[in-house]
Enzyme design. Structure first.
Site, PDB file in Angstrom:
ATOM      1  N   THR A  59      31.763  41.206  35.278  1.00  0.00           N
ATOM      2  CA  THR A  59      30.751  40.976  34.603  1.00  0.00           C
ATOM      3  C   THR A  59      29.923  40.904  33.662  1.00  0.00           C
ATOM      4  OG1 THR A  59      29.606  39.912  36.977  1.00  0.00           O
ATOM      5  CG2 THR A  59      27.766  40.366  35.505  1.00  0.00           C
ATOM      6  N   ARG A 108      23.090  45.254  35.312  1.00  0.00           N
ATOM      7  CA  ARG A 108      22.501  44.405  37.485  1.00  0.00           C
ATOM      8  C   ARG A 108      22.434  46.004  38.079  1.00  0.00           C
ATOM      9  NH1 ARG A 108      28.521  44.142  40.024  1.00  0.00           N
ATOM     10  NH2 ARG A 108      28.074  41.623  38.848  1.00  0.00           N
TER      11      ARG A 108
HETATM   12  C1  NCD Z   1      30.305  39.393  42.898  1.00  0.00           C
HETATM   13  C2  NCD Z   1      28.920  40.050  42.520  1.00  0.00           C
HETATM   14  O1  NCD Z   1      28.897  41.629  42.011  1.00  0.00           O
HETATM   15  O2  NCD Z   1      28.527  40.104  43.469  1.00  0.00           O
HETATM   16  N1  NCD Z   1      31.357  40.025  41.263  1.00  0.00           N
HETATM   17  C3  NCD Z   1      31.183  39.800  40.387  1.00  0.00           C
HETATM   18  O3  NCD Z   1      30.084  39.765  40.123  1.00  0.00           O
HETATM   19  N2  NCD Z   1      32.313  38.206  39.747  1.00  0.00           N
HETATM   20  C4  NCD Z   1      31.017  39.259  44.134  1.00  0.00           C
HETATM   21  C5  NCD Z   1      31.511  40.487  44.882  1.00  0.00           C
HETATM   22  O4  NCD Z   1      30.772  41.978  44.020  1.00  0.00           O
HETATM   23  O5  NCD Z   1      31.581  40.561  45.612  1.00  0.00           O
END
Ligand code: NCD
Length: 303
Positions: A59, A108
């Protein structure tokens, strides 16, 4: 107000069906432009902030790559070490400052609701890259873009969500975004990791819940990692870890054109042998994250 210039993207509820369709079109254009190495630098001179308070690989890197490919420069952090958060600065204060330095903010954070708070403080668009177990809207965009690319449509499909449906923000976002389409859902999880009531209440498509791993009959098997970091009781994690594993045997009897998706990272939910089967789409899916995030960034900064 329609999604576009100046919009935040905090939840999939911020997007209507026409927004999804428009973003898929833009993502497709971005994908073609990247393939031809002809990306227009529509964010030249802009600065995008990338605030990752929680671990991330795809991400963060695809968001930063999206910004840079469009000509923006990127500032930010990955983990709070070296930032004033270590000195006790609040999220609101951090975001208020970053807002002055950047034209858009990817964020995030481990707490549900943190992205909404950031959006209230910041004037620049905030793009939620995952807030705790709550939402992950750009992941959903790339997930739906992947499905649409594969089948040419989303309507009419049967989609099975497997694994940690309680703490998985990707499946919460996806299940709700699918309200914009007419599909059938199946939820496969351990009884302690079922889709939360508050999400189920909002789902408008028919769904069934099961504890048995069965991918026969579905078009998309969307596998998720057990979200270890969200468990309050480590013993609880020990009880459920590794219970579902996609192996070539599980795939016997699956539809020929079924695809297996996973937001990644995987731990042990999909065996390595599955990678070379015609079903595996998780790496293409991750690649699509770049195009989806380019589309979002251009839309919220330029309209
Ligand atoms: C996911 C997340 O961070 O929610 N990963 C991501 O963004 N591709 C899934 C996960 O961490 O399992």
């Amino acid at each position: 107000m329609a999604f576009g210039k100046g919009s935040d993207l905090i939840s999939v509820r911020d997007l209507e069906k026409k927004d999804f369709e428009e973003l898929f079109k833009r993502a497709r254009k971005c994908e073609e432009a990247v393939a031809k190495n002809r990306v227009k630098k529509v964010l030249e001179g802009r600065v995008v902030a990338s605030l990752f308070f929680e671990p991330s690989t795809r991400t963060r890197l695809s968001s930063e790559s999206a910004a840079q490919r469009l000509g923006a420069r990127v500032i930010g952090f990955s983990g709070t070490e070296g930032t004033s958060i270590q000195k006790g600065e609040t999220l609101a204060d951090t975001v208020e400052m970053v807002d002055k330095y950047a034209d858009a903010i990817f964020m995030r954070h481990p707490l549900e609701g943190s992205a909404r708070l950031a959006a209230e403080v910041a004037e620049s668009p905030v793009i939620n890259c995952g807030d705790g177990a709550n939402q992950h809207p750009t992941q959903t965009l790339l997930d739906l873009y992947t499905i649409k690319k594969e089948f040419g449509r989303i309507d009419g499909l049967e989609i099975t969500l497997i694994g940690d449906l309680k703490y998985g923000r990707t499946v919460h976002s996806l299940a709700l975004a699918l309200n914009n389409y007419r599909i059938r859902l199946r939820f496969v999880s351990h009884a302690s990791l079922q889709m939360p009531e508050y999400v189920k209440k909002e789902i408008r498509n028919p769904f069934i819940e099961s504890a048995r791993l069965d991918v026969r009959g579905c078009d998309v098997a969307y596998v998720t990692r057990i979200q270890k970091e969200r468990f309050t009781d480590p013993m609880e994690y020990e009880r459920v870890k590794g219970i579902y594993k996609i192996t070539p045997r599980v795939l016997e009897g699956a539809k020929k054109d079924m695809i297996i998706m996973h937001p990644l990272p995987r731990v042990d939910e999909i065996s390595k042998e599955v990678d070379s089967t015609p079903y595996a789409r998780y790496f293409e899916q991750a690649e699509n994250g770049l195009f989806a995030r380019m589309a979002v960034l251009d839309a919220v900064i330029n309209g």
